[in-house]
Scaffold this active site. Structure first.
Site, PDB file in Angstrom:
ATOM      1  CG  HIS A 172      10.314 -58.263 -41.017  1.00  0.00           C
ATOM      2  ND1 HIS A 172       9.044 -58.749 -40.937  1.00  0.00           N
ATOM      3  CD2 HIS A 172      10.711 -58.504 -42.317  1.00  0.00           C
ATOM      4  CE1 HIS A 172       8.683 -59.260 -42.105  1.00  0.00           C
ATOM      5  NE2 HIS A 172       9.679 -59.120 -42.954  1.00  0.00           N
TER       6      HIS A 172
ATOM      7  CG  ASP B 148       6.738 -61.772 -34.769  1.00  0.00           C
ATOM      8  OD1 ASP B 148       6.968 -62.901 -35.202  1.00  0.00           O
ATOM      9  OD2 ASP B 148       6.835 -60.739 -35.447  1.00  0.00           O
TER      10      ASP B 148
ATOM     11  CG  HIS C  35       1.390 -55.375 -38.441  1.00  0.00           C
ATOM     12  ND1 HIS C  35       1.121 -55.007 -39.732  1.00  0.00           N
ATOM     13  CD2 HIS C  35       2.101 -56.526 -38.500  1.00  0.00           C
ATOM     14  CE1 HIS C  35       1.651 -55.910 -40.538  1.00  0.00           C
ATOM     15  NE2 HIS C  35       2.245 -56.840 -39.823  1.00  0.00           N
TER      16      HIS C  35
HETATM   17  N1  ACO Z   1       5.352 -50.412 -28.286  1.00  0.00           N
HETATM   18  C1  ACO Z   1       5.128 -49.142 -27.919  1.00  0.00           C
HETATM   19  N2  ACO Z   1       4.776 -48.155 -28.788  1.00  0.00           N
HETATM   20  C2  ACO Z   1       4.661 -48.512 -30.069  1.00  0.00           C
HETATM   21  C3  ACO Z   1       4.886 -49.835 -30.526  1.00  0.00           C
HETATM   22  C4  ACO Z   1       5.247 -50.812 -29.559  1.00  0.00           C
HETATM   23  N3  ACO Z   1       5.486 -52.070 -29.905  1.00  0.00           N
HETATM   24  N4  ACO Z   1       4.691 -49.883 -31.865  1.00  0.00           N
HETATM   25  C5  ACO Z   1       4.372 -48.636 -32.233  1.00  0.00           C
HETATM   26  N5  ACO Z   1       4.343 -47.812 -31.162  1.00  0.00           N
HETATM   27  C6  ACO Z   1       3.975 -46.392 -31.130  1.00  0.00           C
HETATM   28  C7  ACO Z   1       5.067 -45.533 -31.774  1.00  0.00           C
HETATM   29  O1  ACO Z   1       6.002 -45.104 -30.807  1.00  0.00           O
HETATM   30  C8  ACO Z   1       4.245 -44.409 -32.338  1.00  0.00           C
HETATM   31  O2  ACO Z   1       3.880 -43.554 -31.267  1.00  0.00           O
HETATM   32  P1  ACO Z   1       3.852 -41.963 -31.487  1.00  0.00           P
HETATM   33  O3  ACO Z   1       2.851 -41.729 -32.573  1.00  0.00           O
HETATM   34  O4  ACO Z   1       3.458 -41.410 -30.168  1.00  0.00           O
HETATM   35  O5  ACO Z   1       5.239 -41.580 -31.907  1.00  0.00           O
HETATM   36  C9  ACO Z   1       2.964 -45.084 -32.804  1.00  0.00           C
HETATM   37  O6  ACO Z   1       2.822 -46.236 -31.962  1.00  0.00           O
HETATM   38  C10 ACO Z   1       2.988 -45.507 -34.268  1.00  0.00           C
HETATM   39  O7  ACO Z   1       4.076 -46.398 -34.459  1.00  0.00           O
HETATM   40  P2  ACO Z   1       5.064 -46.379 -35.697  1.00  0.00           P
HETATM   41  O8  ACO Z   1       6.437 -46.723 -35.229  1.00  0.00           O
HETATM   42  O9  ACO Z   1       4.874 -45.133 -36.482  1.00  0.00           O
HETATM   43  O10 ACO Z   1       4.479 -47.573 -36.566  1.00  0.00           O
HETATM   44  P3  ACO Z   1       5.179 -48.281 -37.778  1.00  0.00           P
HETATM   45  O11 ACO Z   1       4.092 -48.724 -38.669  1.00  0.00           O
HETATM   46  O12 ACO Z   1       6.257 -47.447 -38.373  1.00  0.00           O
HETATM   47  O13 ACO Z   1       5.919 -49.548 -37.109  1.00  0.00           O
HETATM   48  C11 ACO Z   1       6.248 -51.681 -36.153  1.00  0.00           C
HETATM   49  C12 ACO Z   1       5.349 -50.800 -37.040  1.00  0.00           C
HETATM   50  C13 ACO Z   1       7.691 -51.613 -36.665  1.00  0.00           C
HETATM   51  C14 ACO Z   1       5.791 -53.131 -36.270  1.00  0.00           C
HETATM   52  C15 ACO Z   1       6.141 -51.186 -34.700  1.00  0.00           C
HETATM   53  O14 ACO Z   1       4.818 -51.303 -34.256  1.00  0.00           O
HETATM   54  C16 ACO Z   1       7.084 -51.919 -33.750  1.00  0.00           C
HETATM   55  O15 ACO Z   1       8.247 -51.544 -33.632  1.00  0.00           O
HETATM   56  N6  ACO Z   1       6.608 -53.026 -33.065  1.00  0.00           N
HETATM   57  C17 ACO Z   1       7.459 -53.816 -32.223  1.00  0.00           C
HETATM   58  C18 ACO Z   1       8.286 -54.784 -33.067  1.00  0.00           C
HETATM   59  C19 ACO Z   1       7.448 -55.937 -33.611  1.00  0.00           C
HETATM   60  O16 ACO Z   1       6.670 -56.549 -32.916  1.00  0.00           O
HETATM   61  N7  ACO Z   1       7.661 -56.241 -34.914  1.00  0.00           N
HETATM   62  C20 ACO Z   1       6.971 -57.319 -35.592  1.00  0.00           C
HETATM   63  C21 ACO Z   1       6.091 -56.783 -36.654  1.00  0.00           C
HETATM   64  S1  ACO Z   1       5.058 -58.037 -37.301  1.00  0.00           S
HETATM   65  C22 ACO Z   1       6.013 -58.995 -38.261  1.00  0.00           C
HETATM   66  O17 ACO Z   1       7.024 -58.654 -38.798  1.00  0.00           O
HETATM   67  C23 ACO Z   1       5.543 -60.355 -38.421  1.00  0.00           C
END
Ligand code: ACO
Length: 493
Positions: free
Chosen positions: A297, A392, A336
């Site tokens: 987050h 971010d 996201h």
């Molecule tokens: N890098 C690589 N792969 C990713 C990323 C990433 N940053 N984010 C998601 N994926 C992939 C997942 O591995 C998943 O792949 P799969 O279907 O092959 O297993 C797919 O994309 C879907 O991702 P989920 O994890 O199911 O998405 P979720 O909605 O649960 O998570 C989150 C969202 C937590 C923001 C995620 O994208 C992440 O961890 N991002 C990196 C951390 C980040 O930047 N957080 C800030 C969020 S914005 C904020 O708070 C202001």
């Protein structure tokens, strides 16, 4: 609910046939949503082979791990269309607000629903700035942290600590309907806490900053903007007529406005979850701050910079992306839960970054960030999963260019998000029908009923996740391990 299927086509209902019983139910659809509690009417006799813990005869449960498709309340505050990359506060597009408004005006909008008039804004601004001063005792509290404490740990604790000063704002002491009555006195009590929390958020954050620098604390100045006052409180070292740089002040204000709210994100949800027990707003906001701290987050802006430093230079980007695709590394600042295209805030942050870089000089990590961004946006792994930069990805670069330490970045997110947390908290306190405690259900898959086993009859369970780990004793020196205790030496304490 539980009615036979007789709804004609075109009505706002969902017909559900329970194939266990053959019964058909008609479930109302309101605002394109169905009520999870309506499904409780779908009960069935439990098959002899089925676990009693499934509680089948008590009605169907709705499972949604991680709240992927569960609306927890009705809200009038913020709207996001994640496919179109749209973000609106109270109906106003974020782009227009970033261009024409300021953080405190937007705070008024988010909390009260409309843009303030000139006099309303002046009063609001003055009240917030007036309430920025902290009791002198708080200095001791901040000084009790270690020099290397993470500032989010300090801020989270400080928000909770702040509540201890205001017994008149504590429903545990004043009555549980303190904030839910909706009458003039109750509203005034609520708004005073809102003003205090927004006013003191910058002060607490600046104190968390200064304590780690070994600096004396600064009384909030008069005559500066919200962002200007924050910069002053962090940076003033006794110089006469010290005025923060206006470009940085404006950039920080825009960043504050962009971070002010984002509907049901993890931290706002935490505030509402905790607030639903009718605890005081300081405790609820502290819970939001703790939630924001996490790297998935608000901690992501800090994680982005650590990631860019670890990549080092643009040439290393392809290898890094390969490692991400193999799930060996994390691409922070991408992806996201809601946005399936670029986060609209990320464009404004990018533009703001250019303004800041004009006066601070470009950050050495910018080229690596650009190379990473461009490569990821062309890569099928990220395209197919609809992963694009979130706010971010760029914000950390601005904070870095402004000279903030990495671990302070989440604080720069938390300070403005206090506004969104309070907007949601206030809305919930005043919602029609009162506050319902947030108490989700679970699907129990653990052991069925079993009888206590006497010590001598037990069989050891030794799987790693099912027994306590062997822990290292930190802080035990070689000298201690070699010392004797009551005449006995111990190789390892
Ligand atoms: N890098 C690589 N792969 C990713 C990323 C990433 N940053 N984010 C998601 N994926 C992939 C997942 O591995 C998943 O792949 P799969 O279907 O092959 O297993 C797919 O994309 C879907 O991702 P989920 O994890 O199911 O998405 P979720 O909605 O649960 O998570 C989150 C969202 C937590 C923001 C995620 O994208 C992440 O961890 N991002 C990196 C951390 C980040 O930047 N957080 C800030 C969020 S914005 C904020 O708070 C202001």
């Amino acid at each position: 609910m539980g009615k036979p299927l007789d709804a004609p086509l075109g009505t706002n209902t969902l017909s559900v046939r329970d194939n266990r019983t053959g019964k058909t139910y008609s479930i109302p659809i309101v605002d394109n949503s169905i009520s999870a509690t309506d499904f409780k009417a779908l009960s069935a006799p439990r098959a002899p082979s089925e676990r009693e813990e499934n509680e089948t005869e008590k009605g169907l449960r709705v499972a949604d791990k991680g709240f992927l498709n569960t609306a927890v309340l009705r809200s009038e505050i913020t709207f996001i269309d994640g496919d179109a990359g749209v973000l609106r506060y109270r109906g106003y597009p974020i782009e227009q607000l970033a261009l024409h408004s300021n953080h405190l005006e937007t705070a008024y909008l988010l909390i009260y629903g409309s843009l303030p008039t000139k006099s309303q804004f002046q009063l609001w601004h003055d009240e917030i700035m007036h309430h920025s001063v902290i009791h002198a005792d708080a200095e001791q509290f901040f000084r009790s942290f270690r020099y290397d404490a993470h500032p989010m740990a300090i801020l989270t604790s400080a928000l909770s600590y702040l509540g201890s000063y205001y017994s008149e704002a504590n429903p545990s002491l004043q009555g549980q309907n303190l904030f839910t009555k909706g009458d003039k006195t109750s509203l005034a009590t609520m708004d005073k806490q809102i003003i205090r929390l927004i006013g003191k958020a910058t002060t607490l954050a600046a104190m968390a900053y200064r304590v780690r620098q070994g600096r004396e604390f600064v009384t909030p100045p008069t005559g500066l903007s919200y962002a200007g006052s924050f910069l002053y409180q962090m940076d003033h070292l006794g110089q006469e007529n010290y005025v923060p740089n206006p470009v940085l002040e404006k950039a920080l204000d825009v960043l504050f406005l962009l971070h002010a709210d984002h509907e049901m994100n993890a931290s706002s949800t935490s505030v509402l979850q905790v607030g639903s027990s009718l605890v005081d707003p300081y405790s609820a906001v502290a819970a939001g701050c703790a939630s924001l701290y996490g790297p998935l987050h608000g901690g992501a802006n800090e994680a982005v910079i650590r990631m860019l430093i670890s990549i080092g230079k643009p040439e290393n980007v392809p290898a890094f992306l390969e490692a991400v695709k193999k799930r060996e590394k994390v691409l922070s600042g991408f992806g996201h839960r809601v946005y399936k295209t670029s986060d609209p805030r990320s464009f404004i942050v990018r533009k703001t970054a250019d303004e800041v870089f004009k006066i601070t000089g470009k950050d050495e990590l910018l080229e690596t960030a650009m190379a990473l961004h461009d490569a990821a946006m062309k890569d099928n792994y990220f395209i197919s999963r609809k992963l694009a930069p979130n706010v971010d990805f760029w914000s950390g670069l601005i904070y870095r260019a402004m000279g903030f330490p990495n671990d302070f970045f989440p604080v720069l997110f938390a300070v403005p998000r206090v506004v969104g947390w309070l907007a949601h908290w206030r809305q919930m306190m005043l919602q029609t029908g009162g506050v319902k405690i947030w108490r989700p259900r679970q699907i129990y898959v653990g052991a069925g009923k079993r009888d206590y086993v006497p010590l001598e009859d037990r069989v050891a369970v030794e799987e790693p996740k099912k027994t306590p780990s062997v822990v290292e004793h930190s802080g035990i020196s070689k000298r201690t391990t070699l010392a004797s205790f009551k005449g006995q030496t111990r190789a390892k304490l």
